[in-house]
Design an enzyme around this catalytic site. Sequence first.
Site: not given
Length: 486
Positions: A152, A250, A284
Amino acid sequence: MSKTFKNYVNGEWVTSDSNETISSINPADNDDVLGLFQASTINDADNGIDSAYSAKKEWSNISQVERGNYLLNAAKYLENNSGKFADSITRECGKAILESRGEVGRAIALLQYYGIEGSNPIGDVVPSINPKILLYTKKIPLGVVSLITPWNFPLAIPIWKMAPALVYGNTVVLKPASATPLIATLIAEMWDYVGLPKGVFNLIVGSGSTVGERLINNPKVNAVSFTGSTNTGKDIAVKSAQNGNKFQLEMGGKNPVIVLPDADLNQAAEITISGAMKYSGQKCTATSRVIVVGDILEKFTELLVEKTKSLIIGPGIDEKSIVVPVIDKHSLDNIENMINKAIKDGAEIVHGGSKINEGFFDKGNFIQPTILSNVEHDSFIACEEVFGPVLSIISAKDYDEAIEIANSVQYGLSAAIFTKSLNLSMDFAERIEAGVIKINGETAGLEPQVPFGGLKSSSSGNREQGKAAIEFFTNTKTIYVDRSAT
Ligand code: NDP
């Protein structure tokens, strides 16, 4: 005929011994193939790791200032090639071109920040209880670091991992997401151009289950830095712990916005929709839940729908597009299934809800920006990450209940509140379980010079970016020099 790209190992462009390739596809037009990339094997991964292993001594021995200079030169290269990088990001992951340009700008800022970090202290002189002792600490590199990254932010995430890794003296092997190997190849071209010593940066394209696994389990690897889904991250944590390696994870988010009755509702709706729908919610830190307090529910829902109706849906390359295609057909089906499950669980669609198949949209992976109301705070859609343009409206009777709802999920990445009350803003910052907190701001959007990361299942805890990165990418030596000894 699509061009075939190679891995980058020990300063050379090399093919995989699999003799197989994977293709990179434009999410806005699935007929547009960006290129063929190596479907690498465990052996290829080992070659990349061996190369990083051989280079680590020399790289760690050169001056940190000199290492920083390589990063500053890379920043210049990126500046000079920013248009090519931005266009390629949009073509490969579908991002709106304005956001792709922003991602390139962020990568430049990161390289500049860590380039300058090359001249900053890497230890402390600490007073000893014995005045004759010089007591100091020194940060030393970990060695070989594996970087496993998602699709992303195909440029910014690899850069925010490799820039600190390199400046603090580590060598790296990058395994990008299989959906975005072109941007990773452009990163390798950048290091090749600036003349980074052979073996310091290596690129191995291939699947997570083959190359990714090997980058965790090869005994020459000292640490893994990962961004991606929570399930993969937890798996990496177990394996890294078994191997005695440092790991940095993460992972996902289910980021809430709380709207209080005293807020500027028009502004709150505008920012909430921006956080939820830009890049089709594939950040995110995207806003996924809006928790509306008290009797403003109806009015605020209307505002959310009004703002969403004005969003232009289209391919990222069109500067007007805000809602862009999602990464692939699998993701498209997953988002649709989650919406359908939400409806079965009692949610109501107040806007959107369907895939878009008419005309040129049929060639890409488009879905309408979707707003769901009447969502129960503990239902599936309110607890699980969608990674699509879907916003759930949840009602709360008061501020305390809103905080309780916001904190009731497994994630804790980013969160926002909209209010004019300074006291409640400060209280929110204390009580909300999130690593990034915005007061009257969007849950998405970060600055590179400050630490980034989440709480709970969103992160392993060791922060990325800013000064915090040194803690993960180095070990510490504590040195006692007794000047009274002869
Ligand atoms: P995945 O976890 O599927 O993939 C991330 C990376 O891990 C890819 O390179 C993937 O390779 C690799 N991988 C997959 N399986 C393994 C394995 N068994 N061992 C080692 N590596 C593996 O996530 P997505 O790429 O689908 O990214 C979307 C997810 O990432 C979302 O859930 C999102 O929340 C999260 N994310 C978190 C961010 C944060 O900073 N907190 C930022 C961006 C995304 P391959 O592509 O070949 O499968």
